[in-house]
Design a protein around this motif. Structure first.
Motif, PDB file in Angstrom:
ATOM      1  N   ASP A 105       0.844  -1.217   0.000  1.00  0.00           N
ATOM      2  CA  ASP A 105       0.000   0.000   0.000  1.00  0.00           C
ATOM      3  C   ASP A 105       0.871   1.256   0.000  1.00  0.00           C
ATOM      4  OD1 ASP A 105      -2.178  -1.619   0.057  1.00  0.00           O
ATOM      5  OD2 ASP A 105      -2.692  -1.248   2.174  1.00  0.00           O
ATOM      6  N   VAL A 106       0.265   2.365  -0.423  1.00  0.00           N
ATOM      7  CA  VAL A 106       0.961   3.656  -0.468  1.00  0.00           C
ATOM      8  C   VAL A 106       0.299   4.582   0.564  1.00  0.00           C
ATOM      9  CG1 VAL A 106       1.578   5.642  -1.885  1.00  0.00           C
ATOM     10  CG2 VAL A 106       1.504   3.331  -2.910  1.00  0.00           C
ATOM     11  N   TYR A 107       1.098   5.180   1.438  1.00  0.00           N
ATOM     12  CA  TYR A 107       0.578   6.011   2.542  1.00  0.00           C
ATOM     13  C   TYR A 107       0.748   7.512   2.230  1.00  0.00           C
ATOM     14  CZ  TYR A 107       0.431   1.607   5.073  1.00  0.00           C
ATOM     15  OH  TYR A 107       0.134   0.325   5.469  1.00  0.00           O
ATOM     16  N   PHE A 108      -0.185   8.298   2.874  1.00  0.00           N
ATOM     17  CA  PHE A 108      -0.213   9.745   2.569  1.00  0.00           C
ATOM     18  C   PHE A 108      -0.126  10.548   3.876  1.00  0.00           C
ATOM     19  CE2 PHE A 108      -2.268   7.643  -0.946  1.00  0.00           C
ATOM     20  CZ  PHE A 108      -1.840   8.342  -2.055  1.00  0.00           C
ATOM     21  N   ASP A 109       0.276  11.828   3.682  1.00  0.00           N
ATOM     22  CA  ASP A 109       0.277  12.765   4.805  1.00  0.00           C
ATOM     23  C   ASP A 109      -1.158  13.248   5.068  1.00  0.00           C
ATOM     24  OD1 ASP A 109       2.991  12.590   5.269  1.00  0.00           O
ATOM     25  OD2 ASP A 109       3.484  14.262   3.900  1.00  0.00           O
ATOM     26  N   TYR A 110      -1.310  13.899   6.223  1.00  0.00           N
ATOM     27  CA  TYR A 110      -2.628  14.414   6.608  1.00  0.00           C
ATOM     28  C   TYR A 110      -3.138  15.432   5.576  1.00  0.00           C
ATOM     29  CZ  TYR A 110      -6.140  17.079   9.164  1.00  0.00           C
ATOM     30  OH  TYR A 110      -7.293  17.736   9.538  1.00  0.00           O
ATOM     31  N   ASP A 111      -4.336  15.193   5.134  1.00  0.00           N
ATOM     32  CA  ASP A 111      -5.034  16.075   4.209  1.00  0.00           C
ATOM     33  C   ASP A 111      -4.274  16.278   2.904  1.00  0.00           C
ATOM     34  OD1 ASP A 111      -7.309  17.533   3.565  1.00  0.00           O
ATOM     35  OD2 ASP A 111      -6.478  19.431   4.308  1.00  0.00           O
ATOM     36  N   LYS A 112      -3.489  15.252   2.493  1.00  0.00           N
ATOM     37  CA  LYS A 112      -2.711  15.327   1.245  1.00  0.00           C
ATOM     38  C   LYS A 112      -3.073  14.152   0.354  1.00  0.00           C
ATOM     39  CE  LYS A 112      -0.106  18.858   2.514  1.00  0.00           C
ATOM     40  NZ  LYS A 112      -0.169  20.167   1.834  1.00  0.00           N
ATOM     41  N   SER A 113      -2.863  14.336  -0.950  1.00  0.00           N
ATOM     42  CA  SER A 113      -3.127  13.256  -1.914  1.00  0.00           C
ATOM     43  C   SER A 113      -1.942  13.029  -2.847  1.00  0.00           C
ATOM     44  CB  SER A 113      -4.378  13.574  -2.740  1.00  0.00           C
ATOM     45  OG  SER A 113      -4.228  14.778  -3.471  1.00  0.00           O
ATOM     46  N   ASP A 114      -0.876  13.784  -2.649  1.00  0.00           N
ATOM     47  CA  ASP A 114       0.317  13.539  -3.471  1.00  0.00           C
ATOM     48  C   ASP A 114       1.183  12.457  -2.795  1.00  0.00           C
ATOM     49  OD1 ASP A 114       0.609  15.507  -1.444  1.00  0.00           O
ATOM     50  OD2 ASP A 114       2.608  15.968  -2.229  1.00  0.00           O
ATOM     51  N   ILE A 115       1.897  11.668  -3.641  1.00  0.00           N
ATOM     52  CA  ILE A 115       2.694  10.542  -3.131  1.00  0.00           C
ATOM     53  C   ILE A 115       3.968  11.083  -2.502  1.00  0.00           C
ATOM     54  CG2 ILE A 115       3.894   8.423  -3.748  1.00  0.00           C
ATOM     55  CD1 ILE A 115       1.868   8.030  -5.988  1.00  0.00           C
ATOM     56  N   ARG A 116       4.183  10.708  -1.261  1.00  0.00           N
ATOM     57  CA  ARG A 116       5.376  11.166  -0.546  1.00  0.00           C
ATOM     58  C   ARG A 116       6.626  10.540  -1.148  1.00  0.00           C
ATOM     59  NH1 ARG A 116       2.966   9.425   4.984  1.00  0.00           N
ATOM     60  NH2 ARG A 116       4.800   8.057   4.912  1.00  0.00           N
ATOM     61  N   THR A 117       7.755  11.224  -0.917  1.00  0.00           N
ATOM     62  CA  THR A 117       9.041  10.729  -1.439  1.00  0.00           C
ATOM     63  C   THR A 117       9.377   9.358  -0.873  1.00  0.00           C
ATOM     64  OG1 THR A 117       9.817  13.014  -1.644  1.00  0.00           O
ATOM     65  CG2 THR A 117      11.479  11.266  -1.688  1.00  0.00           C
ATOM     66  N   ASP A 158      -8.348   9.239   7.427  1.00  0.00           N
ATOM     67  CA  ASP A 158      -8.575   9.071   8.861  1.00  0.00           C
ATOM     68  C   ASP A 158      -9.946   9.650   9.217  1.00  0.00           C
ATOM     69  OD1 ASP A 158      -8.323  11.868   9.334  1.00  0.00           O
ATOM     70  OD2 ASP A 158      -6.123  11.651   9.435  1.00  0.00           O
ATOM     71  N   GLU A 159     -10.298   9.583  10.488  1.00  0.00           N
ATOM     72  CA  GLU A 159     -11.638   9.952  10.940  1.00  0.00           C
ATOM     73  C   GLU A 159     -11.930  11.453  10.996  1.00  0.00           C
ATOM     74  OE1 GLU A 159     -10.546   9.740  15.710  1.00  0.00           O
ATOM     75  OE2 GLU A 159     -11.850   8.247  14.835  1.00  0.00           O
ATOM     76  N   ARG A 160     -10.907  12.241  10.871  1.00  0.00           N
ATOM     77  CA  ARG A 160     -11.099  13.691  10.976  1.00  0.00           C
ATOM     78  C   ARG A 160     -11.672  14.249   9.665  1.00  0.00           C
ATOM     79  NH1 ARG A 160      -5.127  15.086  13.006  1.00  0.00           N
ATOM     80  NH2 ARG A 160      -4.752  13.482  11.405  1.00  0.00           N
ATOM     81  N   GLY A 161     -12.560  15.236   9.813  1.00  0.00           N
ATOM     82  CA  GLY A 161     -13.206  15.824   8.634  1.00  0.00           C
ATOM     83  C   GLY A 161     -14.544  15.179   8.352  1.00  0.00           C
ATOM     84  N   SER A 162     -15.272  15.815   7.474  1.00  0.00           N
ATOM     85  CA  SER A 162     -16.611  15.333   7.154  1.00  0.00           C
ATOM     86  C   SER A 162     -16.535  14.120   6.231  1.00  0.00           C
ATOM     87  CB  SER A 162     -17.419  16.435   6.475  1.00  0.00           C
ATOM     88  OG  SER A 162     -16.845  16.769   5.236  1.00  0.00           O
ATOM     89  N   ASN A 170      -5.599   8.423  17.509  1.00  0.00           N
ATOM     90  CA  ASN A 170      -4.257   8.988  17.711  1.00  0.00           C
ATOM     91  C   ASN A 170      -3.535   9.003  16.375  1.00  0.00           C
ATOM     92  OD1 ASN A 170      -2.985   6.302  17.365  1.00  0.00           O
ATOM     93  ND2 ASN A 170      -3.740   5.862  19.428  1.00  0.00           N
ATOM     94  N   GLU A 171      -2.409   9.708  16.371  1.00  0.00           N
ATOM     95  CA  GLU A 171      -1.696   9.917  15.109  1.00  0.00           C
ATOM     96  C   GLU A 171      -1.192   8.620  14.524  1.00  0.00           C
ATOM     97  OE1 GLU A 171      -0.318  11.489  11.773  1.00  0.00           O
ATOM     98  OE2 GLU A 171      -1.584  12.479  13.259  1.00  0.00           O
ATOM     99  N   ALA A 172      -0.699   7.717  15.383  1.00  0.00           N
ATOM    100  CA  ALA A 172      -0.189   6.451  14.855  1.00  0.00           C
ATOM    101  C   ALA A 172      -1.283   5.677  14.142  1.00  0.00           C
ATOM    102  CB  ALA A 172       0.399   5.619  15.998  1.00  0.00           C
ATOM    103  N   CYS A 173      -2.461   5.707  14.692  1.00  0.00           N
ATOM    104  CA  CYS A 173      -3.584   5.007  14.072  1.00  0.00           C
ATOM    105  C   CYS A 173      -4.083   5.761  12.846  1.00  0.00           C
ATOM    106  CB  CYS A 173      -4.698   4.852  15.109  1.00  0.00           C
ATOM    107  SG  CYS A 173      -6.058   3.793  14.552  1.00  0.00           S
ATOM    108  N   TRP A 174      -4.206   7.083  12.932  1.00  0.00           N
ATOM    109  CA  TRP A 174      -4.662   7.864  11.791  1.00  0.00           C
ATOM    110  C   TRP A 174      -3.735   7.684  10.582  1.00  0.00           C
ATOM    111  CZ3 TRP A 174      -5.299  12.743  15.361  1.00  0.00           C
ATOM    112  CH2 TRP A 174      -6.455  12.575  16.143  1.00  0.00           C
ATOM    113  N   GLN A 175      -2.424   7.563  10.890  1.00  0.00           N
ATOM    114  CA  GLN A 175      -1.456   7.428   9.789  1.00  0.00           C
ATOM    115  C   GLN A 175      -1.689   6.133   9.026  1.00  0.00           C
ATOM    116  OE1 GLN A 175       2.587   7.730  11.081  1.00  0.00           O
ATOM    117  NE2 GLN A 175       3.409   7.938   9.006  1.00  0.00           N
ATOM    118  N   GLN A 176      -2.092   5.072   9.695  1.00  0.00           N
ATOM    119  CA  GLN A 176      -2.359   3.804   9.020  1.00  0.00           C
ATOM    120  C   GLN A 176      -3.601   3.888   8.127  1.00  0.00           C
ATOM    121  OE1 GLN A 176      -2.186   0.220  11.468  1.00  0.00           O
ATOM    122  NE2 GLN A 176      -1.104   1.392  13.050  1.00  0.00           N
ATOM    123  N   ASN A 177      -4.528   4.802   8.492  1.00  0.00           N
ATOM    124  CA  ASN A 177      -5.772   4.903   7.714  1.00  0.00           C
ATOM    125  C   ASN A 177      -5.643   5.784   6.471  1.00  0.00           C
ATOM    126  OD1 ASN A 177      -7.212   3.224   9.452  1.00  0.00           O
ATOM    127  ND2 ASN A 177      -7.783   4.927  10.804  1.00  0.00           N
TER     128      ASN A 177
END
Length: 287
Positions: A182-194, A222-226, A271-278
């Motif tokens: 899988d490919v993971y993203f930063d908070y509120d981002k959709s571009d692929i991290r380096t 993650d769960e934040r946002g609408s 928490n952030e660790a869990c949000w990052q996985q989502n």
């Protein structure tokens, strides 16, 4: 006077005078001749006796000399027999084992003063010993004594452990699950991290080797946002991954996208660790 001479006288006396006168005086000579003949016979008898006596004495002397002759020395005693040669026997029971099992060596020797077994060392003339060879081995028993050297061997075969059963060929779906990341993203981002480019390149390699595979990229948040916002953000993330793969050579028709927003989290903690996985683009094998 000799007998012959006496006989002559008697003969003369008995005759009448006329006859005595007519008989010559030398008629006694024949008697003398007979007397000489008798004397010669007696001498011959004496000589024969003397010869026999001489012969008997000679034989006696020879026998005495033979009896007095020095007896020959007796032959030397035979040399002692050579020392008996050693004997040796060696067995292994069982002679075939599996790796990790043990076997028993049993040996017996005679006429030996020095007994040893290779890899075991010095041993008693007779005995037994348990061994656990790691591999097939030939054991040699050596028995040495005054009569020479004797050897015996016993081989122990060690069966190698059977190879593990071959694994069944993994299905394409199993390979997909094992290799595609899988490919993971930063908070509120959709571009692929380096730091996620390595995962993208690994995925591209797998898809190039399995070009017929079809799959779906799911966009998650993650769960934040609408809900609406995260559905749109999830869609952007799924398409970002799809575009990177298509640019890398994957057939566009084999890649589908879908967004679940925050509806299907992989981790439910806040928490952030869990949000990052989502926050990810998740791959699902196309059936």
């Amino acid at each position: 006077m000799s007998f012959c001479r006496q006989a002559s006288v008697i003969s003369h006396q008995d005759q009448p005078p006329e006859s005595r006168r007519l008989m010559p005086h030398d008629q006694s000579e024949p008697c003398a001749s007979r007397e000489g003949t008798q004397f010669s016979g007696r001498e011959k008898v004496k000589q024969r006796k003397l010869k026999w006596v001489t012969l008997v004495f000679a034989l006696g002397a020879i026998m005495m000399l033979g009896a007095c002759k020095k007896k020959p020395a007796p032959p030397p005693p035979p040399p002692p027999p050579p020392p008996a040669a050693p004997t040796a026997s060696l067995t292994a029971n069982p002679n075939t084992i599996d790796k990790g099992q043990s076997t028993t060596l049993t040996w017996e020797t005679t006429n030996a003063t020095d007994t040893s077994i290779d890899t075991v060392g010095a041993v008693q003339p007779s005995g037994s010993q348990s061994i656990s060879p790691a591999q097939s081995t030939t054991y040699t028993l050596t028995a040495k004594g005054p009569g020479g050297t004797q050897t015996a061997t016993a081989r122990v075969t060690v069966n190698a452990p059977p190879p593990p059963p071959p694994q069944a060929n993994a299905t394409e779906e199993e390979l997909f699950s094992q290799n595609v990341k899988d490919v993971y993203f930063d908070y509120d981002k959709s571009d692929i991290r380096t730091d996620q480019q390595t995962s993208v390149q690994s995925d591209l390699q797998f898809f190039s080797q399995h070009s017929s595979v079809s799959f779906t990229v799911e966009g998650h948040c993650d769960e934040r946002g609408s809900t609406e916002y995260n559905l749109a953000l999830g869609d952007s993330r799924a398409n970002a991954v799809r575009n990177a793969l298509v640019q890398g050579g994957v057939t566009a028709d084999h890649v589908k996208t879908i967004s679940y927003g925050k509806e299907k989290p992989f981790c439910s903690e806040s928490n952030e660790a869990c949000w990052q996985q989502n926050r990810r683009g998740h791959f699902v094998y196309g059936k």
